[in-house]
Structures are given as structure tokens and as C-alpha cells.
Design a protein around this motif. Structure first.
Motif, PDB file in Angstrom:
ATOM      1  N   HIS A   3     -14.875  -3.773  -8.606  1.00 18.94           N
ATOM      2  CA  HIS A   3     -15.297  -4.307  -7.307  1.00 18.94           C
ATOM      3  C   HIS A   3     -15.625  -3.150  -6.357  1.00 18.94           C
ATOM      4  O   HIS A   3     -16.702  -3.115  -5.776  1.00 18.94           O
ATOM      5  CB  HIS A   3     -14.212  -5.202  -6.722  1.00 18.94           C
ATOM      6  CG  HIS A   3     -14.545  -5.736  -5.358  1.00 18.94           C
ATOM      7  ND1 HIS A   3     -15.738  -6.359  -5.070  1.00 18.94           N
ATOM      8  CD2 HIS A   3     -13.854  -5.708  -4.188  1.00 18.94           C
ATOM      9  CE1 HIS A   3     -15.763  -6.698  -3.793  1.00 18.94           C
ATOM     10  NE2 HIS A   3     -14.649  -6.315  -3.235  1.00 18.94           N
ATOM     11  N   HIS A   4     -14.713  -2.216  -6.219  1.00 18.92           N
ATOM     12  CA  HIS A   4     -14.974  -1.096  -5.302  1.00 18.92           C
ATOM     13  C   HIS A   4     -15.784  -0.007  -5.997  1.00 18.92           C
ATOM     14  O   HIS A   4     -15.423   0.420  -7.086  1.00 18.92           O
ATOM     15  CB  HIS A   4     -13.653  -0.506  -4.795  1.00 18.92           C
ATOM     16  CG  HIS A   4     -12.945  -1.429  -3.859  1.00 18.92           C
ATOM     17  ND1 HIS A   4     -11.588  -1.637  -3.874  1.00 18.92           N
ATOM     18  CD2 HIS A   4     -13.425  -2.232  -2.880  1.00 18.92           C
ATOM     19  CE1 HIS A   4     -11.267  -2.509  -2.935  1.00 18.92           C
ATOM     20  NE2 HIS A   4     -12.354  -2.894  -2.318  1.00 18.92           N
ATOM     21  N   HIS A   6     -19.813  -4.868  -5.115  1.00 18.47           N
ATOM     22  CA  HIS A   6     -18.931  -4.828  -3.946  1.00 18.47           C
ATOM     23  C   HIS A   6     -19.306  -5.914  -2.949  1.00 18.47           C
ATOM     24  O   HIS A   6     -18.960  -7.074  -3.132  1.00 18.47           O
ATOM     25  CB  HIS A   6     -18.984  -3.406  -3.342  1.00 18.47           C
ATOM     26  CG  HIS A   6     -17.990  -3.177  -2.265  1.00 18.47           C
ATOM     27  ND1 HIS A   6     -18.245  -2.386  -1.175  1.00 18.47           N
ATOM     28  CD2 HIS A   6     -16.741  -3.646  -2.112  1.00 18.47           C
ATOM     29  CE1 HIS A   6     -17.177  -2.379  -0.397  1.00 18.47           C
ATOM     30  NE2 HIS A   6     -16.262  -3.137  -0.933  1.00 18.47           N
ATOM     31  N   GLY A  58     -11.036  -7.459   2.146  1.00 20.79           N
ATOM     32  CA  GLY A  58     -11.361  -6.073   2.485  1.00 20.79           C
ATOM     33  C   GLY A  58     -10.900  -5.719   3.884  1.00 20.79           C
ATOM     34  O   GLY A  58      -9.929  -6.278   4.395  1.00 20.79           O
ATOM     35  N   HIS A 116      -5.440  -4.724   1.645  1.00 19.51           N
ATOM     36  CA  HIS A 116      -6.772  -4.759   1.046  1.00 19.51           C
ATOM     37  C   HIS A 116      -6.688  -5.164  -0.435  1.00 19.51           C
ATOM     38  O   HIS A 116      -7.636  -5.676  -1.024  1.00 19.51           O
ATOM     39  CB  HIS A 116      -7.365  -3.351   1.207  1.00 19.51           C
ATOM     40  CG  HIS A 116      -8.835  -3.272   1.045  1.00 19.51           C
ATOM     41  ND1 HIS A 116      -9.634  -2.586   1.915  1.00 19.51           N
ATOM     42  CD2 HIS A 116      -9.669  -3.772   0.112  1.00 19.51           C
ATOM     43  CE1 HIS A 116     -10.892  -2.661   1.519  1.00 19.51           C
ATOM     44  NE2 HIS A 116     -10.935  -3.375   0.414  1.00 19.51           N
ATOM     45  N   GLU A 169      -7.640  -8.352  -2.838  1.00 20.32           N
ATOM     46  CA  GLU A 169      -8.920  -8.558  -3.539  1.00 20.32           C
ATOM     47  C   GLU A 169      -8.766  -8.462  -5.058  1.00 20.32           C
ATOM     48  O   GLU A 169      -9.711  -8.762  -5.787  1.00 20.32           O
ATOM     49  CB  GLU A 169      -9.946  -7.524  -3.070  1.00 20.32           C
ATOM     50  CG  GLU A 169     -10.425  -7.758  -1.654  1.00 20.32           C
ATOM     51  CD  GLU A 169     -11.548  -6.787  -1.291  1.00 20.32           C
ATOM     52  OE1 GLU A 169     -12.520  -7.246  -0.680  1.00 20.32           O
ATOM     53  OE2 GLU A 169     -11.448  -5.594  -1.623  1.00 20.32           O
TER      54      GLU A 169
HETATM   55 ZN   LIG Z   1     -12.515  -4.153  -0.726  1.00 22.34          ZN
END
Ligand SMILES: [Zn+2]
Length: 371
Positions: free
Chosen positions: A65-66, A100, A289, A331, A334
Motif C-alpha cells: 500500500h505505501h 496508495h 492514513g 496509521h 490500514e
Molecule cells: Zn497510509
């Protein structure tokens, strides 16, 4: 065997790159789109320990994701742990791809998964919605070439309406033209006025399919100079956007919802910003996020409580002054995306007969712990 390209193209139908925020370094991070994939691992973050986990599990594709490369590399000095991580990835032929803010904004993506986790009902988009541009293409083509054109346009991604594909509309008519002496007419004779029984084929398609649709149209059209109309149409593209707002199944106090979030996200503690922790609330907004700055959208849409990560000290003051309550569960919530992405990839794996092995990273990459 599937290539990285096949997998990410399928993913792009779900969370296309145009949905990402400007400047977000999504997409291929390291490796090759042409690499063959045996084993895919889904992760929230790409950290050195995650790379070691991938190596130990014979993973050749990390889907994160990141983005792994938020900061560009200026010098590839291996004294830097981040650079050593890239070197390990290259040495083991592991490709890394990141989805992302396109995943955050996608319908059925990250923010819907978070909203579902806390039981929000009747959800809608929190931040201003955006819509994908749509086009209508009308092609004038000899009748005996129309069937191939319709088939190829559908294969290129035109004519999708909700749960229907290969949608088109046709009219019959007469096309007229006179080729000059330099022309190479597929039908007719140079210098003579020609009439051809033609079909006008109309299809719609989203902006991101424009190149493939035009390529298909030119390839299927017998004329030296294909004739077509292209119109931009309003109100048909899918809308998308960040964050969700909805209603709890039943009213709860701020404190009760905070306790519930700890359980739902399996975290030992969270930060609460509220002047009235005992107040019953029902309308809640959530944004995965670092969403502290977007509390005003939650307030404006009538949320009584806003859940997001990385709320700063001063933003906390502003939230209190606005008469809003907030929860900051961090965060790392997620990481719900790992299981959800794995499910999606498993479905596409069967549909496309990729024969991939798909695993989730088992590591907790939250840099914070509570003592
Ligand atoms: Zn994030």
C-alpha cells in the motif's frame, strides 16, 4: 504463468492510477513489469524486515500500500539501510509495486474497508467527489466490417455499462466519398464518387481506455481515412474520493466507540480528542492514513466524530474548538488492506488462471508501541 504486468493491469481496473492524488509515487517501485510471478506477498509497508520475510518465503512480487520509495535515492550508498533494502530486493529479483491513494480513493477500496470494520452504514464519500471522464465514440464503417469493429472495441474496454459489457448502438446509412489521385481507397475508384452502405457504431468508454480503444478502431477500420465522432459525455463516469461518512448501527458514546475501535483494529490503545467522551454519537467519518487536516470536511458533513491517523497537537486543538470529537487509532489500521487485497488477488488468480501463490506479510510494521 502471470507477469507483473498482467496482475497490475487487472488491479488497475479496480483502482486505476488516475484516482491517485497528485505527486503520489504509486506504481512500479522497483523491478520489472515483465517479470514472471510465482508468489505474491501483500504488505502495508516495505521495510527491511518485510523484505527479509519475502526472501524467506520465496516471494518474487511484493504488492504494497505505501510506496517503498517516498524519498528519491540521490546516492546509492549501501551504508544507508534503505538503500541496502533496495539492493536486497534487486539481488533476489523481487519486484515491488505500490497502490496508495488510488487504493484509498477506489470504490470498494481502503476507506470502504475501514468503514466496514467499524460497522458504518449508508456510507458516502467524505472529501469532494471527483468523476472519471467518459467519451462516446461513433464510427462510420462499411456494414461488412462492423461486426469485427464492435468485437474489437469491446475487447479494448469500450461499451461497459454497469454489469453489462459489449454495449453498442448502430444505425445504417450511406457514406459518400471521392478518392483523389493520391488516395489508396479500400473501396471505390480514384476520381469517382462512391457510395457505400455503412453502419454507424456508437460506444462509450472511460478516458483511461482511450488509447486502446483508438488503436482497436484504427486496426479494425478498412478505410484509409476512418471517419468518427468523439464526444465527451457528462454524468456517466464513476465517482470516487477519499474518506467515508456514515451512520453507526446504533448510537454509542465516544468512549464506547473508542473501545470498539481498539478491538476492531486490534490495537492496545488509541488517542481520543473529545470534550464529551460520554456523549452519544451516531454519525461518524473515517479516513485512512494521515487525515487530521481534513476534519473540516467531517464537520461540514455533520459528523459527530472523526477517525483518522497521525492527528497533530495543534490539529487536536482545532478539532476540539470546532466542537467535534476525534479518535486517532494510528496509521497502521490500514493493515486491514492486507487481507482484503489477498482476497481480491485470489479471485483474479482463479479468473485468469495465473496459478499464483498469494500470501500476506505477517509482520506488524507499526513504528509505535505503547508502554
Ligand atoms: Zn497510509
Amino acid at each position: 504463468m502471470a507477469k507483473v504486468r498482467d496482475i497490475v493491469e487487472r488491479f488497475a481496473d479496480f483502482a486505476p492510477a488516475f484516482m491517485a492524488e497528485k505527486g503520489d509515487p504509486i506504481g512500479l517501485q522497483l523491478g520489472s513489469l515483465d517479470a514472471e510471478v510465482n508468489k505474491l506477498m501483500v504488505t502495508l509497508d516495505v521495510r527491511p524486515e518485510v523484505v527479509q520475510e519475502a526472501i524467506a518465503n520465496d516471494v518474487d512480487f511484493i504488492f504494497a500500500h505505501h510506496p517503498a520509495m517516498f524519498r528519491p535515492v540521490k546516492k546509492f550508498d549501501l551504508a544507508n539501510p534503505q538503500n541496502r533494502m533496495y539492493a536486497e530486493l534487486l539481488r533476489h529479483n523481487i519486484t515491488v509495486f505500490a497502490a496508495h491513494t488510488n487504493l484509498d480513493n477506489a470504490n470498494g477500496g481502503m476507506n470502504d474497508w475501514l468503514a466496514e470494520k467499524i460497522g458504518l452504514k449508508k456510507t458516502s464519500i467524505l472529501l469532494p467527489k471527483r468523476s472519471e471522464a467518459m467519451f462516446k465514440l461513433a464510427v462510420f464503417i462499411p456494414q461488412d466490417a462492423a461486426a469485427r469493429l464492435r468485437r474489437d472495441l469491446a475487447a479494448a474496454g469500450a461499451g461497459k455499462v454497469g454489469d453489462y459489457d459489449a454495449c453498442s448502438y448502430s444505425y445504417e446509412g450511406i457514406g459518400r466519398f471521392r478518392p483523389n489521385q493520391q488516395a489508396h481507397p479500400a473501396i471505390g475508384i480514384k476520381g469517382e464518387l462512391t457510395e457505400v452502405k455503412e453502419e454507424k457504431v456508437e460506444v462509450i468508454f472511460p478516458a483511461r481506455k482511450k488509447d486502446s480503444v483508438f488503436k482497436a478502431m484504427y486496426a479494425a477500420h478498412p478505410y484509409e481515412e476512418p471517419v468518427f465522432d468523439l464526444l465527451r459525455i457528462e454524468g456517466m463516469g464513476q465517482t470516487y474520493g477519499m474518506g467515508r461518512i456514515g451512520t453507526l448501527k446504533q448510537p454509542q458514546t465516544v468512549k464506547q466507540l473508542a473501545e470498539f475501535c481498539k478491538e476492531a483494529f486490534q490495537i492496545p490503545a488509541l488517542r481520543m480528542v473529545s470534550r464529551e467522551p460520554g456523549k452519544k454519537i451516531e454519525r461518524v467519518a473515517i479516513l485512512g492514513g494521515s487525515g487530521g487536516q481534513f476534519y473540516t470536511y467531517a464537520k461540514r458533513q455533520g459528523a459527530q466524530l472523526y477517525i483518522t491517523g497521525d492527528i497533530s497537537y495543534h490539529t487536536g486543538h482545532d478539532i476540539l474548538a470546532a466542537g467535534l470529537s476525534a479518535l486517532d487509532p494510528g496509521h497502521h489500521i490500514e493493515s486491514v488492506c492486507k487481507g482484503k487485497l489477498r482476497q481480491l488477488f485470489m479471485t483474479w488468480n482463479v479468473e485468469n488462471n495465473w496459478q499464483l501463490k498469494i500470501i500476506e506479510s505477517q509482520l506488524n510494521t507499526d513504528p509505535f508501541s505503547f508502554i
